[in-house]
Design an enzyme around this catalytic site. Structure first.
Site, PDB file in Angstrom:
ATOM      1  CB  SER A 189      40.165 -28.920 -52.668  1.00 25.36           C
ATOM      2  OG  SER A 189      41.047 -29.832 -53.025  1.00 25.36           O
ATOM      3  CG  HIS A 229      40.589 -32.210 -57.442  1.00 23.92           C
ATOM      4  ND1 HIS A 229      41.491 -31.660 -57.557  1.00 23.92           N
ATOM      5  CD2 HIS A 229      40.375 -31.972 -55.914  1.00 23.92           C
ATOM      6  CE1 HIS A 229      41.944 -30.759 -56.532  1.00 23.92           C
ATOM      7  NE2 HIS A 229      41.126 -31.149 -55.472  1.00 23.92           N
ATOM      8  CG  HIS A 251      46.453 -34.024 -54.843  1.00 24.53           C
ATOM      9  ND1 HIS A 251      45.325 -34.337 -55.447  1.00 24.53           N
ATOM     10  CD2 HIS A 251      46.334 -32.732 -54.379  1.00 24.53           C
ATOM     11  CE1 HIS A 251      44.482 -33.249 -55.368  1.00 24.53           C
ATOM     12  NE2 HIS A 251      45.166 -32.408 -54.713  1.00 24.53           N
ATOM     13  CE1 TYR A 296      44.919 -36.981 -51.838  1.00 17.56           C
ATOM     14  CE2 TYR A 296      46.239 -35.065 -51.413  1.00 17.56           C
ATOM     15  CZ  TYR A 296      45.100 -35.752 -52.015  1.00 17.56           C
ATOM     16  OH  TYR A 296      43.970 -34.998 -52.245  1.00 17.56           O
ATOM     17  CD  GLU A 297      44.720 -37.707 -56.909  1.00 18.14           C
ATOM     18  OE1 GLU A 297      43.876 -38.197 -57.748  1.00 18.14           O
ATOM     19  OE2 GLU A 297      45.211 -36.688 -57.095  1.00 18.14           O
ATOM     20  CB  ALA A 299      41.703 -25.740 -50.807  1.00 17.96           C
ATOM     21  CG  MET A 308      47.919 -32.551 -48.448  1.00 16.23           C
ATOM     22  SD  MET A 308      46.594 -33.548 -48.084  1.00 16.23           S
ATOM     23  CE  MET A 308      45.942 -32.995 -46.738  1.00 16.23           C
ATOM     24  CB  SER A 309      48.408 -29.624 -54.296  1.00 13.61           C
ATOM     25  OG  SER A 309      48.085 -28.507 -54.025  1.00 13.61           O
ATOM     26  CG  ASN A 357      41.713 -25.906 -42.847  1.00 15.10           C
ATOM     27  OD1 ASN A 357      41.702 -25.939 -44.254  1.00 15.10           O
ATOM     28  ND2 ASN A 357      42.568 -26.139 -42.313  1.00 15.10           N
ATOM     29  CG  HIS A 370      38.442 -33.396 -49.345  1.00 15.68           C
ATOM     30  ND1 HIS A 370      39.161 -32.461 -49.519  1.00 15.68           N
ATOM     31  CD2 HIS A 370      37.852 -33.771 -50.353  1.00 15.68           C
ATOM     32  CE1 HIS A 370      39.195 -32.307 -50.779  1.00 15.68           C
ATOM     33  NE2 HIS A 370      38.376 -33.288 -51.308  1.00 15.68           N
TER      34      HIS A 370
END
Ligand SMILES: O=P(O)(O)O[C@H]1O[C@H](CO)[C@@H](O)[C@H]1O
Length: 271
Positions: free
Chosen positions: A28, A59, A81, A83-84, A111, A209-210, A233, A245
């Site tokens: 990201s 992306h 990902h 979650y997609e 990220a 998350m990846s 962050n 995001h």
């Protein structure tokens, strides 16, 4: 033919004389790194049989094949990902296809949130190990022994030689490169402050998350893996700010130049 074989066949036909040996996946906010690739052959994911389409903002969803740091590279400008809603089997496709077209090493970028206030946004962290906190695994299901073993050893998930060479190059460039453990949370929600406190106790240094599913698939088919997190962050509850995001993308873009310089010098050092 399996889906990843179809993807690889399509890519091979497109490559002609190109022989990418190093794959790179951009996380990201880091997509601009692919703009430095010379003589690029750009292939949108939707043209590649078997590839899903990238749905996450930031992306781009294309494979850029060309020369970077004097190496032929295949760079995924955007990733998938879980979650997609992408199934574990489909998550296997890109890395296996990249291996089939000749990539022996993969450099993953992402990220991530930091679990230590000293490792502030803007920092880079070389992943030395990971924690899979999802209970999910892209290698679940029937195993093809021709690709890799049913039970994969992960004692050295992140290749020692690749890590050493990346650290050496960072040192030469006077870039501060943290070392740490990346924890994979499935997302798509960010964590709660209580989860962040727990993850720190568990030994994680950064969270995202990846990356972990890509590491698992790549290691399974025999690729060497290194991974770098761009810290965008502090983890939830550590700064008092809400997470978004948009912040990931803004901070990722700010760090993209430094990370890009490091990657180019590292690629040059492989000659
Ligand atoms: O890991 P990458 O793809 O860089 O993206 C990170 O940024 C997104 C959250 O802002 C999540 O997808 C997280 O994993």
């Amino acid at each position: 033919m399996k889906a990843y074989q179809l993807s690889a066949e399509y890519l091979r036909n497109k490559l002609s004389q190109r022989k990418p040996k190093v794959a790179i996946i951009l996380g990201s906010g880091l997509g601009s790194l692919a703009d430095a690739i010379e003589d690029p052959l750009i292939i949108p994911y939707y043209d590649i049989p078997g590839f899903p389409t990238a749905t996450v903002h930031g992306h781009k969803g294309q494979l850029v094949i060309g020369t970077l740091g004097n190496q032929e590279v295949a760079c995924m400008q955007g990733r998938f990902h879980l979650y997609e809603g992408i199934s574990p089997e489909v998550l296997q496709i890109p890395l296996r296809a990249l291996k089939l077209i000749g990539c022996e090493q993969v450099l993953l970028t992402n990220a991530a949130g930091s679990l230590h206030s000293e490792m502030a946004p803007g920092s880079l962290m070389l992943i030395e190990d990971h924690i899979n906190f999802t209970g999910l695994n892209p290698l679940t299901g029937e195993n093809d022994e021709a690709i890799g073993p049913r039970f994969l050893d992960l004692t050295q998930a992140y290749d020692r030689d690749m890590r050493t060479s990346i650290q050496r190059v960072a040192k030469e460039m006077k870039i501060e490169l943290h070392n740490g453990v990346y924890l994979w949370a499935v997302g798509p929600t960010f964590e709660t402050p209580a989860e962040i406190r727990m993850f720190r106790l568990l030994g994680a240094d950064a969270i995202g998350m990846s990356t972990v599913p890509e590491t698992l698939v790549a290691r399974h088919c025999g690729m060497k893996v290194a991974a770098i997190s761009s810290i965008t962050n502090l983890g939830a509850g550590m700064s008092g700010n809400a997470l978004s995001h948009e912040e990931t993308l803004d901070e990722g873009q700010k760090a993209a130049k430094l990370l890009g310089d490091l990657i180019v010098k590292w690629l040059e050092s492989l000659l």
